[in-house]
Scaffold this motif. Structure first.
Motif, mmCIF file in Angstrom:
data_model
loop_
_atom_site.group_PDB
_atom_site.id
_atom_site.type_symbol
_atom_site.label_atom_id
_atom_site.label_comp_id
_atom_site.label_asym_id
_atom_site.label_seq_id
_atom_site.Cartn_x
_atom_site.Cartn_y
_atom_site.Cartn_z
ATOM 1 N N ASN A 1 31.548 40.578 40.692
ATOM 2 C CA ASN A 1 32.444 41.776 40.277
ATOM 3 C C ASN A 1 33.213 41.566 38.996
ATOM 4 N N ASP A 2 32.265 40.482 38.449
ATOM 5 C CA ASP A 2 33.371 40.176 36.684
ATOM 6 C C ASP A 2 34.689 38.798 37.486
ATOM 7 N N PHE A 3 34.571 39.048 38.000
ATOM 8 C CA PHE A 3 35.633 37.907 38.481
ATOM 9 C C PHE A 3 37.318 39.151 38.496
ATOM 10 N N ILE A 4 36.541 40.173 39.500
ATOM 11 C CA ILE A 4 38.138 41.282 39.452
ATOM 12 C C ILE A 4 37.827 41.551 40.619
ATOM 13 N N PRO A 5 39.069 40.541 41.309
ATOM 14 C CA PRO A 5 38.821 40.781 42.859
ATOM 15 C C PRO A 5 39.237 42.229 43.569
ATOM 16 N N PRO A 6 38.917 42.425 44.817
ATOM 17 C CA PRO A 6 39.568 43.884 45.134
ATOM 18 C C PRO A 6 41.542 43.696 45.361
ATOM 19 N N GLU A 7 41.841 44.994 45.569
ATOM 20 C CA GLU A 7 43.512 45.147 45.519
ATOM 21 C C GLU A 7 43.744 44.581 46.452
ATOM 22 N N ASP A 8 42.858 44.090 47.348
ATOM 23 C CA ASP A 8 43.659 43.862 49.448
ATOM 24 C C ASP A 8 43.624 42.072 48.944
ATOM 25 N N ALA A 9 43.157 41.215 48.012
ATOM 26 C CA ALA A 9 42.226 40.260 47.934
ATOM 27 C C ALA A 9 43.702 38.972 48.438
ATOM 28 N N CYS A 10 43.402 38.291 49.304
ATOM 29 C CA CYS A 10 44.682 37.180 48.912
ATOM 30 C C CYS A 10 44.865 36.254 47.885
ATOM 31 N N THR A 11 46.071 35.462 48.073
ATOM 32 C CA THR A 11 45.912 34.211 46.944
ATOM 33 C C THR A 11 44.792 33.362 46.657
ATOM 34 N N THR A 12 44.499 33.361 47.902
ATOM 35 C CA THR A 12 43.333 32.357 47.511
ATOM 36 C C THR A 12 41.594 32.368 46.483
ATOM 37 N N TRP A 13 41.521 34.008 46.755
ATOM 38 C CA TRP A 13 40.902 34.913 45.941
ATOM 39 C C TRP A 13 40.984 35.033 44.975
ATOM 40 N N ARG A 14 41.879 35.852 44.475
ATOM 41 C CA ARG A 14 42.555 35.396 43.501
ATOM 42 C C ARG A 14 42.088 34.164 42.763
ATOM 43 N N SER A 15 43.259 33.316 42.648
ATOM 44 C CA SER A 15 42.848 32.298 42.250
ATOM 45 C C SER A 15 41.920 31.265 42.126
ATOM 46 N N LEU A 16 41.023 31.941 42.993
ATOM 47 C CA LEU A 16 38.879 31.892 43.182
ATOM 48 C C LEU A 16 38.638 32.533 41.548
ATOM 49 N N TYR A 17 38.476 33.053 41.519
ATOM 50 C CA TYR A 17 37.829 33.773 40.253
ATOM 51 C C TYR A 17 38.887 33.475 39.039
ATOM 52 N N CYS A 18 40.020 33.478 39.056
ATOM 53 C CA CYS A 18 40.886 33.555 38.026
ATOM 54 C C CYS A 18 40.356 31.553 37.728
ATOM 55 N N GLY A 19 39.888 30.625 38.611
ATOM 56 C CA GLY A 19 39.100 29.656 38.017
ATOM 57 C C GLY A 19 37.716 29.698 37.931
ATOM 58 N N LEU A 20 37.129 30.564 38.303
ATOM 59 C CA LEU A 20 35.814 30.754 37.787
ATOM 60 C C LEU A 20 35.912 31.455 36.086
ATOM 61 N N GLU A 21 36.261 31.830 35.782
ATOM 62 C CA GLU A 21 36.797 32.301 33.657
ATOM 63 C C GLU A 21 37.305 31.601 33.455
ATOM 64 N N MET A 22 38.028 30.779 34.043
ATOM 65 C CA MET A 22 38.796 29.011 32.849
ATOM 66 C C MET A 22 37.044 28.644 32.633
ATOM 67 N N LEU A 23 36.525 28.661 34.227
ATOM 68 C CA LEU A 23 35.080 27.727 34.331
ATOM 69 C C LEU A 23 34.120 28.495 33.276
ATOM 70 N N GLU A 24 34.342 29.536 33.497
ATOM 71 C CA GLU A 24 33.078 30.288 32.057
ATOM 72 C C GLU A 24 33.225 29.492 30.522
ATOM 73 N N LYS A 25 35.192 29.836 30.393
ATOM 74 C CA LYS A 25 35.399 29.786 28.791
ATOM 75 C C LYS A 25 35.159 28.197 28.471
#
Length: 219
Positions: free
Chosen positions: A173-197
């Motif tokens: 979902n374009d690296f956007i975690p759901p509001e109830d996402a845990c820290t691991t989930w949020r860290s994953l999407y942050c990491g993927l956004e950095m991978l893309e960069k």
């Protein structure tokens, strides 16, 4: 200045920090770098005039960019991007596996992401090995003009990597975690956004800087 008729690759080379703006708006300045800003904005339904105003502001910002000579660039790419990708993928795969396992019942869980990252990692490692063992030594020996076919192969694979980034966007979902996402989930999407960069910067440096120069050497 008429930015609209300039190619994304040209703007990425000439305006400091513009690549971050391109990436945030999902304008492909590496594999799709030959399209003009006007064409790219039309595809993404972005306001061209507003985008050009942002480019004008970026051009006013002073910058101190580290200069890397063409001869040093292959080794720079290996140490700055290749080694980083090799370190980055295992952790991202582990995070994706955990999120998929723990949140398997969540409607927004990125099902299939871990397997997709495993396949991408394998493709990227093979791609980097071909550059490090075949293409880069050819360039560093001063025989870059003989590298047309290897360059074409690498650029075709870069195009494929660009399409794979689009699939990661779809799965997350374009690296956007759901509001109830845990820290691991949020860290994953942050990491993927950095991978893309990192990957887009990496491909841009090869497609638009190193390869065009290399093909003129040793002719």
């Amino acid at each position: 200045m008429n930015y609209g008729d300039r190619q994304l690759s040209d703007l990425a080379l000439s305006i400091p920090m513009v690549t971050e703006l391109f990436r945030k708006n999902r304008l492909d300045f590496c594999c799709g770098g030959k399209q003009t800003l006007k064409e790219a904005c039309a595809k993404r339904n972005l306001n061209l005039e507003s985008f050009c105003e942002k480019l004008e502001e970026l051009e006013k910002i002073p910058t101190t960019v580290k200069e890397v000579s063409f001869e040093e660039m292959p080794q720079f790419i290996i140490s700055r991007y290749h080694d980083d990708l090799r370190r980055r993928f295992p952790e991202l795969i582990a995070l994706a596996e955990k999120v998929e396992r723990v949140h398997s019942g969540h409607k927004s869980a990125p099902q299939g992401l871990a397997d997709f990252l495993k396949n991408l990692s394998q493709e990227m490692i093979l791609h980097m090995m071909k550059e490090e063992n075949i293409l880069f030594p050819l360039i560093q020996s001063g025989r870059g003009s003989m590298a047309l076919m290897p360059v074409k192969v690498m650029m075709a694979e870069h195009d494929s990597h660009g399409h794979q980034l689009e699939e990661i966007h779809r799965l997350t979902n374009d690296f956007i975690p759901p509001e109830d996402a845990c820290t691991t989930w949020r860290s994953l999407y942050c990491g993927l956004e950095m991978l893309e960069k990192e990957l887009m910067e990496h491909i841009h440096l090869e497609n638009n800087v190193l390869f065009p120069w290399a093909l003129t050497q040793g002719a």
